[in-house]
Scaffold this active site. Structure first.
Site, PDB file in Angstrom:
ATOM      1  N   LYS A  79       0.798  -1.225   0.000  1.00 16.58           N
ATOM      2  CA  LYS A  79       0.000   0.000   0.000  1.00 16.58           C
ATOM      3  C   LYS A  79       0.835   1.282   0.000  1.00 16.58           C
ATOM      4  O   LYS A  79       0.435   2.297  -0.575  1.00 16.58           O
ATOM      5  CB  LYS A  79      -0.962   0.008   1.189  1.00 16.58           C
ATOM      6  CG  LYS A  79      -2.089  -1.010   1.067  1.00 16.58           C
ATOM      7  CD  LYS A  79      -3.067  -0.860   2.237  1.00 16.58           C
ATOM      8  CE  LYS A  79      -4.204  -1.843   2.117  1.00 16.58           C
ATOM      9  NZ  LYS A  79      -5.226  -1.638   3.176  1.00 16.58           N
ATOM     10  N   ASP A  84      -9.896   2.896   2.300  1.00 15.64           N
ATOM     11  CA  ASP A  84      -9.992   2.190   3.589  1.00 15.64           C
ATOM     12  C   ASP A  84     -10.734   3.029   4.634  1.00 15.64           C
ATOM     13  O   ASP A  84     -11.693   2.557   5.257  1.00 15.64           O
ATOM     14  CB  ASP A  84      -8.598   1.839   4.115  1.00 15.64           C
ATOM     15  CG  ASP A  84      -7.983   0.649   3.399  1.00 15.64           C
ATOM     16  OD1 ASP A  84      -8.743  -0.208   2.918  1.00 15.64           O
ATOM     17  OD2 ASP A  84      -6.750   0.582   3.328  1.00 15.64           O
ATOM     18  N   GLY A 107      -1.193   1.351   9.908  1.00 10.08           N
ATOM     19  CA  GLY A 107      -1.703   1.896   8.651  1.00 10.08           C
ATOM     20  C   GLY A 107      -3.213   2.049   8.617  1.00 10.08           C
ATOM     21  O   GLY A 107      -3.737   3.076   8.161  1.00 10.08           O
ATOM     22  N   ALA A 108      -3.946   1.036   9.097  1.00  8.86           N
ATOM     23  CA  ALA A 108      -5.403   1.118   9.111  1.00  8.86           C
ATOM     24  C   ALA A 108      -5.876   2.212  10.064  1.00  8.86           C
ATOM     25  O   ALA A 108      -6.810   2.960   9.765  1.00  8.86           O
ATOM     26  CB  ALA A 108      -6.007  -0.225   9.505  1.00  8.86           C
ATOM     27  N   ASN A 124      -2.295   3.379  22.357  1.00  2.25           N
ATOM     28  CA  ASN A 124      -1.320   2.507  21.713  1.00  2.25           C
ATOM     29  C   ASN A 124      -0.210   2.189  22.707  1.00  2.25           C
ATOM     30  O   ASN A 124       0.110   2.999  23.583  1.00  2.25           O
ATOM     31  CB  ASN A 124      -0.736   3.189  20.469  1.00  2.25           C
ATOM     32  CG  ASN A 124      -0.060   2.205  19.536  1.00  2.25           C
ATOM     33  OD1 ASN A 124      -0.670   1.224  19.121  1.00  2.25           O
ATOM     34  ND2 ASN A 124       1.191   2.453  19.193  1.00  2.25           N
ATOM     35  N   LEU A 129       3.706   5.021  22.409  1.00  2.00           N
ATOM     36  CA  LEU A 129       3.094   6.347  22.381  1.00  2.00           C
ATOM     37  C   LEU A 129       3.624   7.198  21.235  1.00  2.00           C
ATOM     38  O   LEU A 129       2.886   8.014  20.671  1.00  2.00           O
ATOM     39  CB  LEU A 129       3.324   7.056  23.721  1.00  2.00           C
ATOM     40  CG  LEU A 129       2.722   6.385  24.957  1.00  2.00           C
ATOM     41  CD1 LEU A 129       2.917   7.273  26.177  1.00  2.00           C
ATOM     42  CD2 LEU A 129       1.235   6.080  24.760  1.00  2.00           C
ATOM     43  N   ILE A 146     -12.021  -3.855  13.296  1.00  2.00           N
ATOM     44  CA  ILE A 146     -11.896  -3.967  11.843  1.00  2.00           C
ATOM     45  C   ILE A 146     -11.499  -5.374  11.391  1.00  2.00           C
ATOM     46  O   ILE A 146     -11.451  -5.646  10.190  1.00  2.00           O
ATOM     47  CB  ILE A 146     -10.937  -2.918  11.257  1.00  2.00           C
ATOM     48  CG1 ILE A 146      -9.491  -3.182  11.680  1.00  2.00           C
ATOM     49  CG2 ILE A 146     -11.370  -1.512  11.652  1.00  2.00           C
ATOM     50  CD1 ILE A 146      -8.486  -2.343  10.896  1.00  2.00           C
TER      51      ILE A 146
END
Length: 279
Positions: A66, A102, A129-130, A150, A153, A218
């Site tokens: 991608k 996306d 990426g998503a 996350n 960080l 997702i």
């Protein structure tokens, strides 16, 4: 003359895009066929040149290409450029133009469940990426706030600092997000935790969910992850990744043909292939 479309990736044999999109070409009586092309990274540039040589009408791009494909295209849509990834390529009179459907695919699937995002607070889990595509798209849609949880960080902070659209955001560690879960109207899980072999794991505890929260994952294999199971147990409305997959494909189809296909039919095809039903 029949038009040829496709999807490239490595691996690619598992892709459900051919069966889903070939059904749409037949349904709208379009003389076209969609194939899966297994392209290894070292042959990516040659593949793009080959596609140009045979005048391929358009194609989708999946992992791991991608981002890597972007230098080989003639033009990149501004949103795809900001996201830093392309998943759809349109052949515009011999020029290959890259787009990213996306984030917009996720947004369209979410609109079926949440008609308005005004005054809503969202928690995004993950910073890959998503997550980047969803974060930028939701920021552009005008949501009130998007916090990012996350384990690393710095990666989450990078998304916040590089988002081209204004949105209130705070970067959180996983434990801080768990402690403050009740402030979020909806939560979106974008990591690979919950897929094989991590099917018994969840990226975050959900025992402090806000009443009537909406929780999305997702992932669509399995159709209901441990994360979504826990969300349901805590009274949340849930959505798996089938809607995002279907809508990103439908939006690509629209860019190629000008027709937005029947997404309910597309979803039924995907669910049949997966052997289940949507959450």
């Amino acid at each position: 003359m029949k038009k040829i479309f496709g999807v490239i990736g490595d691996p690619i044999a598992h892709s459900m895009s051919p069966i889903m999109l070939n059904d749409s070409f037949q349904r709208y009586d379009i003389d076209a066929e969609y194939f899966a092309f297994h392209i290894k990274n070292e042959f990516l540039q040659d593949a793009v040149k080959g596609f140009k040589a045979i005048n391929l009408a358009g194609f989708n791009v999946t992992v791991p290409h991608k981002t890597a494909i972007m230098p080989f295209l003639d033009e990149i849509d501004p949103l795809a450029q900001a996201i830093g990834a392309v998943n759809t390529v349109v052949n515009d009179e011999g020029r290959f133009i890259g787009y990213n459907t996306d984030g917009s695919g996720f947004l369209e699937g979410l609109k079926k469940e949440i008609p308005s995002f005004k005054n809503k607070n969202m928690l995004l889990i993950g910073a890959g990426g998503a997550a980047r595509a969803i974060y930028f798209t939701m920021a552009h849609a005008g949501i009130q706030s998007i916090d990012i949880a996350n384990r690393t960080l710095d990666k989450a902070d990078y998304l916040v600092q590089n988002c081209p659209y204004p949105v209130n955001s705070t970067v959180l560690g996983i434990e801080d997000a768990e402690e403050n879960l009740s402030k979020y109207d909806f939560i979106v899980q974008t990591t690979s935790i919950g897929m094989h072999p991590d099917v018994d794991r969840s990226p975050i505890r959900l025992d402090r969910l806000k009443k009537d929260a909406f929780v999305s994952d997702i992932i669509y294999t399995p159709l209901e992850t441990k994360f979504l199971q826990q969300a349901k147990q805590n009274g949340a409305q849930t959505q798996n990744g089938v809607s995002m997959f279907v809508y990103q494909g439908a939006l690509a189809f629209q860019k190629w043909t000008g027709i937005l296909p029947d997404t309910e039919k597309m979803q039924s095809i995907v669910l049949k292939q997966l052997g289940g039903k949507s959450c």
